[in-house]
Design a protein around this motif. Structure first.
Motif, PDB file in Angstrom:
ATOM      1  N   LEU A 212       0.841  -1.200   0.000  1.00 26.12           N
ATOM      2  CA  LEU A 212       0.000   0.000   0.000  1.00 26.12           C
ATOM      3  C   LEU A 212       0.874   1.247   0.000  1.00 26.12           C
ATOM      4  O   LEU A 212       2.093   1.170   0.243  1.00 26.12           O
ATOM      5  CB  LEU A 212      -0.923  -0.024   1.220  1.00 26.12           C
ATOM      6  CG  LEU A 212      -1.942  -1.186   1.248  1.00 26.12           C
ATOM      7  CD1 LEU A 212      -2.711  -1.188   2.560  1.00 26.12           C
ATOM      8  CD2 LEU A 212      -2.890  -1.088   0.059  1.00 26.12           C
ATOM      9  N   PRO A 213       0.305   2.419  -0.282  1.00 27.50           N
ATOM     10  CA  PRO A 213       1.113   3.647  -0.306  1.00 27.50           C
ATOM     11  C   PRO A 213       1.858   3.848   1.016  1.00 27.50           C
ATOM     12  O   PRO A 213       1.296   3.631   2.098  1.00 27.50           O
ATOM     13  CB  PRO A 213       0.068   4.747  -0.523  1.00 27.50           C
ATOM     14  CG  PRO A 213      -1.034   4.066  -1.257  1.00 27.50           C
ATOM     15  CD  PRO A 213      -1.088   2.669  -0.693  1.00 27.50           C
ATOM     16  N   PRO A 214       3.125   4.210   0.940  1.00 29.58           N
ATOM     17  CA  PRO A 214       3.928   4.332   2.166  1.00 29.58           C
ATOM     18  C   PRO A 214       3.401   5.445   3.090  1.00 29.58           C
ATOM     19  O   PRO A 214       3.051   6.521   2.639  1.00 29.58           O
ATOM     20  CB  PRO A 214       5.330   4.661   1.649  1.00 29.58           C
ATOM     21  CG  PRO A 214       5.099   5.278   0.311  1.00 29.58           C
ATOM     22  CD  PRO A 214       3.901   4.589  -0.274  1.00 29.58           C
ATOM     23  N   ILE A 215       3.384   5.156   4.391  1.00 32.38           N
ATOM     24  CA  ILE A 215       2.948   6.141   5.400  1.00 32.38           C
ATOM     25  C   ILE A 215       3.984   6.288   6.519  1.00 32.38           C
ATOM     26  O   ILE A 215       3.736   6.963   7.517  1.00 32.38           O
ATOM     27  CB  ILE A 215       1.601   5.727   6.020  1.00 32.38           C
ATOM     28  CG1 ILE A 215       1.691   4.312   6.600  1.00 32.38           C
ATOM     29  CG2 ILE A 215       0.476   5.824   4.994  1.00 32.38           C
ATOM     30  CD1 ILE A 215       0.430   3.850   7.309  1.00 32.38           C
ATOM     31  N   GLY A 216       5.139   5.661   6.349  1.00 34.13           N
ATOM     32  CA  GLY A 216       6.176   5.751   7.365  1.00 34.13           C
ATOM     33  C   GLY A 216       5.909   4.832   8.542  1.00 34.13           C
ATOM     34  O   GLY A 216       4.906   4.113   8.598  1.00 34.13           O
ATOM     35  N   LEU A 217       6.833   4.847   9.501  1.00 41.19           N
ATOM     36  CA  LEU A 217       6.691   4.053  10.725  1.00 41.19           C
ATOM     37  C   LEU A 217       6.487   4.912  11.964  1.00 41.19           C
ATOM     38  O   LEU A 217       5.673   4.599  12.829  1.00 41.19           O
ATOM     39  CB  LEU A 217       7.937   3.170  10.917  1.00 41.19           C
ATOM     40  CG  LEU A 217       8.146   2.018   9.942  1.00 41.19           C
ATOM     41  CD1 LEU A 217       9.467   1.325  10.262  1.00 41.19           C
ATOM     42  CD2 LEU A 217       7.001   1.025  10.029  1.00 41.19           C
TER      43      LEU A 217
ATOM     44  N   GLU B 245      16.483   7.510   5.949  1.00 40.84           N
ATOM     45  CA  GLU B 245      15.239   6.878   6.378  1.00 40.84           C
ATOM     46  C   GLU B 245      15.332   6.327   7.804  1.00 40.84           C
ATOM     47  O   GLU B 245      14.534   6.665   8.668  1.00 40.84           O
ATOM     48  CB  GLU B 245      14.873   5.760   5.404  1.00 40.84           C
ATOM     49  CG  GLU B 245      14.325   6.243   4.081  1.00 40.84           C
ATOM     50  CD  GLU B 245      12.946   6.847   4.233  1.00 40.84           C
ATOM     51  OE1 GLU B 245      12.207   6.403   5.144  1.00 40.84           O
ATOM     52  OE2 GLU B 245      12.604   7.761   3.464  1.00 40.84           O
ATOM     53  N   VAL B 246      16.336   5.465   8.025  1.00 44.05           N
ATOM     54  CA  VAL B 246      16.462   4.839   9.341  1.00 44.05           C
ATOM     55  C   VAL B 246      16.757   5.881  10.420  1.00 44.05           C
ATOM     56  O   VAL B 246      16.180   5.876  11.509  1.00 44.05           O
ATOM     57  CB  VAL B 246      17.542   3.747   9.317  1.00 44.05           C
ATOM     58  CG1 VAL B 246      17.773   3.190  10.730  1.00 44.05           C
ATOM     59  CG2 VAL B 246      17.145   2.628   8.366  1.00 44.05           C
ATOM     60  N   GLY B 247      17.684   6.810  10.106  1.00 45.58           N
ATOM     61  CA  GLY B 247      18.027   7.829  11.091  1.00 45.58           C
ATOM     62  C   GLY B 247      16.842   8.695  11.473  1.00 45.58           C
ATOM     63  O   GLY B 247      16.600   8.978  12.656  1.00 45.58           O
ATOM     64  N   GLY B 248      16.064   9.142  10.495  1.00 40.75           N
ATOM     65  CA  GLY B 248      14.913   9.986  10.784  1.00 40.75           C
ATOM     66  C   GLY B 248      13.836   9.258  11.553  1.00 40.75           C
ATOM     67  O   GLY B 248      13.290   9.771  12.538  1.00 40.75           O
ATOM     68  N   GLN B 249      13.490   8.033  11.098  1.00 37.26           N
ATOM     69  CA  GLN B 249      12.451   7.267  11.776  1.00 37.26           C
ATOM     70  C   GLN B 249      12.873   6.911  13.210  1.00 37.26           C
ATOM     71  O   GLN B 249      12.101   7.058  14.161  1.00 37.26           O
ATOM     72  CB  GLN B 249      12.164   5.986  10.992  1.00 37.26           C
ATOM     73  CG  GLN B 249      11.646   6.191   9.578  1.00 37.26           C
ATOM     74  CD  GLN B 249      10.215   6.728   9.561  1.00 37.26           C
ATOM     75  OE1 GLN B 249       9.466   6.558  10.510  1.00 37.26           O
ATOM     76  NE2 GLN B 249       9.849   7.384   8.464  1.00 37.26           N
ATOM     77  N   ALA B 250      14.116   6.428  13.345  1.00 38.16           N
ATOM     78  CA  ALA B 250      14.600   6.036  14.672  1.00 38.16           C
ATOM     79  C   ALA B 250      14.680   7.239  15.600  1.00 38.16           C
ATOM     80  O   ALA B 250      14.323   7.165  16.783  1.00 38.16           O
ATOM     81  CB  ALA B 250      15.973   5.363  14.561  1.00 38.16           C
ATOM     82  N   GLY B 251      15.142   8.388  15.072  1.00 31.55           N
ATOM     83  CA  GLY B 251      15.237   9.583  15.905  1.00 31.55           C
ATOM     84  C   GLY B 251      13.885  10.029  16.431  1.00 31.55           C
ATOM     85  O   GLY B 251      13.744  10.388  17.616  1.00 31.55           O
ATOM     86  N   LEU B 252      12.878   9.994  15.570  1.00 29.16           N
ATOM     87  CA  LEU B 252      11.540  10.388  16.006  1.00 29.16           C
ATOM     88  C   LEU B 252      10.973   9.415  17.038  1.00 29.16           C
ATOM     89  O   LEU B 252      10.360   9.820  18.031  1.00 29.16           O
ATOM     90  CB  LEU B 252      10.609  10.465  14.787  1.00 29.16           C
ATOM     91  CG  LEU B 252       9.171  10.939  15.057  1.00 29.16           C
ATOM     92  CD1 LEU B 252       9.173  12.297  15.745  1.00 29.16           C
ATOM     93  CD2 LEU B 252       8.384  10.982  13.757  1.00 29.16           C
ATOM     94  N   MET B 253      11.216   8.122  16.826  1.00 28.32           N
ATOM     95  CA  MET B 253      10.727   7.137  17.799  1.00 28.32           C
ATOM     96  C   MET B 253      11.400   7.311  19.155  1.00 28.32           C
ATOM     97  O   MET B 253      10.749   7.252  20.205  1.00 28.32           O
ATOM     98  CB  MET B 253      10.976   5.723  17.274  1.00 28.32           C
ATOM     99  CG  MET B 253      10.101   5.332  16.105  1.00 28.32           C
ATOM    100  SD  MET B 253      10.403   3.612  15.596  1.00 28.32           S
ATOM    101  CE  MET B 253       9.233   3.452  14.248  1.00 28.32           C
ATOM    102  N   VAL B 254      12.730   7.521  19.125  1.00 32.17           N
ATOM    103  CA  VAL B 254      13.460   7.730  20.378  1.00 32.17           C
ATOM    104  C   VAL B 254      12.939   8.968  21.111  1.00 32.17           C
ATOM    105  O   VAL B 254      12.761   8.970  22.336  1.00 32.17           O
ATOM    106  CB  VAL B 254      14.972   7.847  20.115  1.00 32.17           C
ATOM    107  CG1 VAL B 254      15.706   8.329  21.366  1.00 32.17           C
ATOM    108  CG2 VAL B 254      15.530   6.497  19.658  1.00 32.17           C
ATOM    109  N   ALA B 255      12.675  10.032  20.359  1.00 37.48           N
ATOM    110  CA  ALA B 255      12.179  11.264  20.981  1.00 37.48           C
ATOM    111  C   ALA B 255      10.816  11.047  21.629  1.00 37.48           C
ATOM    112  O   ALA B 255      10.553  11.515  22.748  1.00 37.48           O
ATOM    113  CB  ALA B 255      12.106  12.375  19.932  1.00 37.48           C
ATOM    114  N   VAL B 256       9.951  10.317  20.934  1.00 35.28           N
ATOM    115  CA  VAL B 256       8.614  10.064  21.481  1.00 35.28           C
ATOM    116  C   VAL B 256       8.691   9.203  22.733  1.00 35.28           C
ATOM    117  O   VAL B 256       8.018   9.467  23.739  1.00 35.28           O
ATOM    118  CB  VAL B 256       7.733   9.403  20.406  1.00 35.28           C
ATOM    119  CG1 VAL B 256       6.426   8.912  21.019  1.00 35.28           C
ATOM    120  CG2 VAL B 256       7.434  10.382  19.283  1.00 35.28           C
ATOM    121  N   ILE B 257       9.524   8.153  22.692  1.00 38.41           N
ATOM    122  CA  ILE B 257       9.671   7.287  23.871  1.00 38.41           C
ATOM    123  C   ILE B 257      10.256   8.077  25.040  1.00 38.41           C
ATOM    124  O   ILE B 257       9.806   7.952  26.194  1.00 38.41           O
ATOM    125  CB  ILE B 257      10.550   6.071  23.535  1.00 38.41           C
ATOM    126  CG1 ILE B 257       9.842   5.189  22.508  1.00 38.41           C
ATOM    127  CG2 ILE B 257      10.883   5.277  24.791  1.00 38.41           C
ATOM    128  CD1 ILE B 257      10.696   4.039  21.995  1.00 38.41           C
TER     129      ILE B 257
END
Length: 387
Positions: free
Chosen positions: A83-88, A137-149
């Motif tokens: 399906l169309p990408p929506i990120g993680l 991709e990995v750096g941006g997604q991981a950075g946002l997840m770490v910030a949220v956690i």
């Protein structure tokens, strides 16, 4: 309190609904943009899965781990259908925050790491540029997840800190209340002792003088008159001391409290006993002004209570008050030639009060039959005044 709790729950429900709506709008925007997705993919299904991810947010407070796992499974299924990408990070952000904020940091980290590793491995196998994939991709997604956690865990830590501060403040307030109650109780007991000592001695003297006046009214009017004058003097002194005590209870000003008794007042005390018909003498081997005030006051109260018992119960004609200072210990004794201790062994409130006073200073008190056959009260009080 129940109404306030209902208001808090209503406000939380509104916040969750707004978050769900915001996440759904963002996901729909990503689907519409279709940045590289399969043009043949069933777009309505993508909207449905996006609605599931957003709808799960409504249950994040009650089931944070379940919502996190459900969201992760839906994302895996979403991408497996091309399906169309929506990120993680965006679909998972609220679920990760909720899990961390509810003390499930390990679950949040485990899910985030699993999805990043899985996504990176699949895209690498599909031929995506490793530099772009790992560097952006990995750096941006991981950075946002770490910030949220981290944000969720920080909120949890602040909430726990506030709860601990409230608990400590409550405990401190209870301790202050208990200490105040203990001080009030000590003050009440002290006032009760003072009133007992004052009234017991004064009433005993008044009773004896009144009896003498009644018997001598016809045979010796002069003696009767002297006895009545003594009664009036004792009553006046008792009224003055009671008035001072009441003033002390009404006002916290220490200057209005009754003056602390001391051994310097012993001669006047012995005079009142002698005037009541008991031959009393004082034997001492030290000056009265070299003792701590609390020791002197306690010694005075012991003598006062013991002489009151002599007047009321002993039928004595003589009494000897002894004060001796040896090895930094003050020995106070009162001995009479009366009936001696009763066979019932009762001590009464007076002797109990004496024991409490002496015990507060680390001393001891003994009562029993005197060598002359009467009653003996002997107290040993540390002259340092330790409590």
């Amino acid at each position: 309190m129940r109404s306030a709790h209902a208001q808090d729950r209503g406000a939380a429900a509104v916040v969750d609904a707004l978050l769900a709506a915001a996440v759904f709008v963002v996901l729909v925007g990503a689907i519409v943009a279709d940045l590289g997705g399969d043009p043949t993919a069933p777009v309505p299904l993508a909207y449905g899965l996006a609605a599931l991810v957003a709808g799960a947010i409504l249950f994040r407070r009650r089931y944070p781990v379940a919502v996190l796992l459900f969201t992760a499974v839906v994302l895996v299924g979403y991408y497996s259908l091309s399906l169309p990408p929506i990120g993680l990070a965006v679909p998972l952000a609220v679920a990760l925050y909720s899990a961390a904020e509810r003390e499930h940091v390990r679950w949040a980290v485990a899910v985030a790491v699993t999805l990043i590793v899985l996504s990176t491995s699949v895209r690498w196998a599909q031929g995506d540029d490793p530099a772009y994939l790992l560097g952006f991709e990995v750096g941006g997604q991981a950075g946002l997840m770490v910030a949220v956690i981290a944000l969720g865990d920080g909120v949890r830590a602040r909430r726990a800190l506030r709860a601990e501060m409230v608990r400590r403040e409550h405990a401190a307030r209870l301790e202050r209340e208990h200490e105040t109650a203990r001080r009030v109780e000590r003050e009440r007991v002290e006032i009760a002792r003072d009133l007992h000592d004052l009234l017991a001695h004064t009433v005993s003297v008044i009773s004896l003088h009144a009896g003498v006046a009644a018997e001598a009214m016809e045979d010796d009017p002069l003696l009767a008159r002297r006895s009545l004058v003594a009664v009036r003097t004792c009553c006046s002194r008792a009224v003055d001391e009671l008035h001072a005590t009441v003033e002390a209870l009404r006002s916290p000003d220490d200057s209005r409290r009754t003056p602390t008794p001391s051994l310097a007042q012993l001669p006047h005390l012995l005079d009142t006993v002698a005037a009541a018909g008991v031959d009393v003498r004082l034997e001492r081997d030290h000056p009265a002004d070299d003792l701590p005030s609390v020791v002197a006051a306690t010694a005075y109260r012991v003598v006062q209570e013991a002489l009151s018992n002599v007047l009321r119960h002993a039928d004595a004609t003589k009494a000897v008050v002894g004060l001796s200072l040896r090895d930094d210990v003050l020995t106070v004794s009162v001995e009479d030639d009366g009936r001696g201790p009763g066979e019932d062994g009762s001590t009464g409130w007076g002797l109990a009060g004496m024991r409490e006073r002496v015990g507060l200073l680390g001393g001891t008190i003994e009562t029993g039959r005197a060598d002359r056959g009467g009653f003996l009260v002997a107290a040993r009080i540390p002259a340092g005044g330790r409590s």
